[in-house]
Design a protein around this motif. Sequence first.
Motif, PDB file in Angstrom:
ATOM      1  N   THR A   1      -6.995  -0.029   5.486  1.00 47.71           N
ATOM      2  CA  THR A   1      -6.343   1.181   5.139  1.00 47.71           C
ATOM      3  C   THR A   1      -7.032   2.302   5.060  1.00 47.71           C
ATOM      4  O   THR A   1      -6.968   3.430   5.106  1.00 47.71           O
ATOM      5  N   ASP A   2      -8.327   1.951   4.654  1.00 54.87           N
ATOM      6  CA  ASP A   2      -9.484   3.187   4.410  1.00 54.87           C
ATOM      7  C   ASP A   2      -9.829   3.674   5.497  1.00 54.87           C
ATOM      8  O   ASP A   2     -10.443   4.766   5.268  1.00 54.87           O
ATOM      9  N   VAL A  12      -3.355   3.836  -0.532  1.00 51.99           N
ATOM     10  CA  VAL A  12      -3.853   3.098  -1.586  1.00 51.99           C
ATOM     11  C   VAL A  12      -3.212   2.044  -2.017  1.00 51.99           C
ATOM     12  O   VAL A  12      -2.028   1.931  -1.958  1.00 51.99           O
ATOM     13  N   GLU A  13      -3.888   0.821  -1.955  1.00 52.15           N
ATOM     14  CA  GLU A  13      -3.217  -0.713  -2.376  1.00 52.15           C
ATOM     15  C   GLU A  13      -2.819  -0.541  -3.855  1.00 52.15           C
ATOM     16  O   GLU A  13      -3.480   0.220  -4.499  1.00 52.15           O
ATOM     17  N   GLY A  38       0.858  -1.162  -0.066  1.00 54.04           N
ATOM     18  CA  GLY A  38       0.117   0.166  -0.026  1.00 54.04           C
ATOM     19  C   GLY A  38       0.853   1.202  -0.036  1.00 54.04           C
ATOM     20  O   GLY A  38       1.780   1.191   0.648  1.00 54.04           O
ATOM     21  N   ASN A  56     -13.046  -1.918  -3.907  1.00 57.07           N
ATOM     22  CA  ASN A  56     -12.124  -1.788  -4.290  1.00 57.07           C
ATOM     23  C   ASN A  56     -11.747  -3.188  -5.151  1.00 57.07           C
ATOM     24  O   ASN A  56     -12.754  -4.058  -5.459  1.00 57.07           O
ATOM     25  N   ASP A  66      -5.184  -0.615  -6.689  1.00 61.57           N
ATOM     26  CA  ASP A  66      -6.227   0.136  -6.829  1.00 61.57           C
ATOM     27  C   ASP A  66      -5.596   1.550  -7.231  1.00 61.57           C
ATOM     28  O   ASP A  66      -6.198   2.814  -7.147  1.00 61.57           O
ATOM     29  N   ALA A  67      -4.147   1.604  -7.397  1.00 70.71           N
ATOM     30  CA  ALA A  67      -3.483   2.908  -7.481  1.00 70.71           C
ATOM     31  C   ALA A  67      -3.364   3.456  -9.001  1.00 70.71           C
ATOM     32  O   ALA A  67      -3.325   2.650  -9.817  1.00 70.71           O
ATOM     33  N   THR A  68      -3.237   4.765  -8.968  1.00 71.44           N
ATOM     34  CA  THR A  68      -3.135   5.215 -10.437  1.00 71.44           C
ATOM     35  C   THR A  68      -1.405   5.075 -10.459  1.00 71.44           C
ATOM     36  O   THR A  68      -0.817   4.967  -9.601  1.00 71.44           O
ATOM     37  N   ALA A  99      -4.055   9.462   2.552  1.00 64.94           N
ATOM     38  CA  ALA A  99      -4.706   8.191   2.294  1.00 64.94           C
ATOM     39  C   ALA A  99      -3.490   6.935   2.048  1.00 64.94           C
ATOM     40  O   ALA A  99      -2.557   7.301   1.956  1.00 64.94           O
ATOM     41  N   GLN A 156       0.428   7.388  -8.325  1.00 67.63           N
ATOM     42  CA  GLN A 156       0.420   6.551  -6.946  1.00 67.63           C
ATOM     43  C   GLN A 156       1.446   5.535  -6.791  1.00 67.63           C
ATOM     44  O   GLN A 156       2.434   5.299  -5.936  1.00 67.63           O
ATOM     45  N   GLY A 184      -8.200   7.168   5.171  1.00 68.50           N
ATOM     46  CA  GLY A 184      -8.922   8.124   4.276  1.00 68.50           C
ATOM     47  C   GLY A 184     -10.162   8.641   5.025  1.00 68.50           C
ATOM     48  O   GLY A 184     -10.599   9.987   5.020  1.00 68.50           O
TER      49      GLY A 184
END
Length: 503
Positions: free
Chosen positions: A216-217, A170-171, A156, A208, A174-176, A168, A179, A220
């Motif tokens: 982890t959420d 982000v796993e 993450g 997700n 699921d990351a851009t 945040a 990220q 956020g």
Amino acid sequence: MIAQESPAAPSTSPAVAAVVVLAAGQGTRMRSTTPKVLHTLGGRSLLGHVLAAAEPLRAGTTVVVVGAGRDQVEAHLAEIAPGALAVVQEEQRGSGHAAAVALDAVPDIEGPVLLVNGDAPLLRATTVSALVEAHRAAGSALTVLTAEVDDPTGLGRIVRGADGGVRAIVEERDATPEQRALREINAGVYVGDAASIRSALGRISTDNDQGEQYFTDVLGLLVADGAPVGGHVAEDPDDVLGCNDRRELAFRRRTLNDRVLDDLMRSGVTVVDPQTTWVDVTCSVGADAVLEPGTQLQGTTAVGGGAVVGPDTTLVDCVVEDGASVVRSHCLGAQIGPDATVGPFSYLRPGTRLARGAKVGAFVETKNAEVGEGSKVPHLSYVGDATIGRGANIGAATVFVNYDGVAKHRTTIGDQVRVGSDTMLVAPVTVGDGAYTAAGSVITSDVPPGAMAVARSPQRNVGGWVRRRRSGTPAAEAAEAAERRAAAAAEDRSEATGTHTDT
Ligand code: UD1
Ligand code: CA
């Protein structure tokens, strides 16, 4: 002299109200019938290492979330942390769901709670304490342990805002792309206020890539609430490395071992070859001891100052006192006294106790055996269920015959006894102080002090047997040649003395 790091200084009140270990995951990538958190390195399970790192926090409550292989994990927990509460997560719906199950099980807990993944075996007590302290000092609702790593693959990512604050987690899946390029990662270790965490956990979604509830959420959600959250960067990025498959397990084991050996070398131990020397975190080694190549120290093994262990020696749950040496041997649950020597090539089993200066030499097996001060078992013997006094010598190839097929019996050997080579000591039997046994004896009854026990049939020589029964063999030829030489020598003597002998 202890290989382990020293625990954090004790404070007056526990640093956290509870410790929650998330350990219900399947650990699919280990491809094992053993649950992931029970795999071992450096003398502890993955779970054991995590619990040890949290131990100095002295939390009144420790909750371990179990699921996959839960019977095994619960049994292990009962052994290593009997005070911990195992809470079952029936279905593995994600780390957030696991945390919720844990906190539901301890509804009275309030204040700071440490949450930690069960697969972080390199986590150190000092790192956990620093995280808790940073959290306390900042007055945050949640603080996540992070690290800057070279290769963040699979982990993450920590997303920070323009002000540098954590926004945040982000796993990776699921990351851009932007990220994904971040190299600050989530260690899977968090400290947070129980009420804040409960409130956020009540709101996490499964929106997700894996359709799971991610712990982890929580971060956020708390940021969105306007609650203060923080990130604490670990001093040593190795501390946060997880362990998802057997390759990672091997790498973590190596790193852990390097740390243990570093500490030992700094404290004055000579480690001749760190690459082939393996020492559990639970062992200790005194200053000026030498660990030769191929040494493995395991379990509760304690090696004294100036002792020499190895090469190629494994000691499990042993005590080796100052100045002793153990060479090319395998020892389990043995106590090796000061200046005693063992090996090469011996096998010491539980209940072996060698007093000061005792010697167990080459190719000797011992079990439940006390060898008194200065006594020697130099070669090729089995010593089982025995008490040997001081200054005794046990001849080569002696067997302590301790088993009659049904029960084990004990042999007692007094002080200064000389047991002849190849003696069978059929237990139960006692050999008194200062007694001798003749080589090759089978001793079935007690020998009084100072006696010589001879328990073997008298020798009988059948003259000429080889010539008669094995004629034509090399042995017969050798015997005949010897007879001819003896006859010729006799003739020479008779000529010299003027007598005549007929051959
Ligand atoms: C997790 C973190 C990731 C972090 C990484 C650090 C999440 C969503 N991601 O990823 O940000 O970088 O750890 O190593 O948490 N578990 C349960 N029940 C479940 C699922 C998991 O108890 O239903 C436990 C596992 O046993 C494990 C921990 O939670 O100890 C984390 O789960 P894991 O699947 O290993 O998460 P990672 O993908 O490694
Ligand atoms: Ca993991």
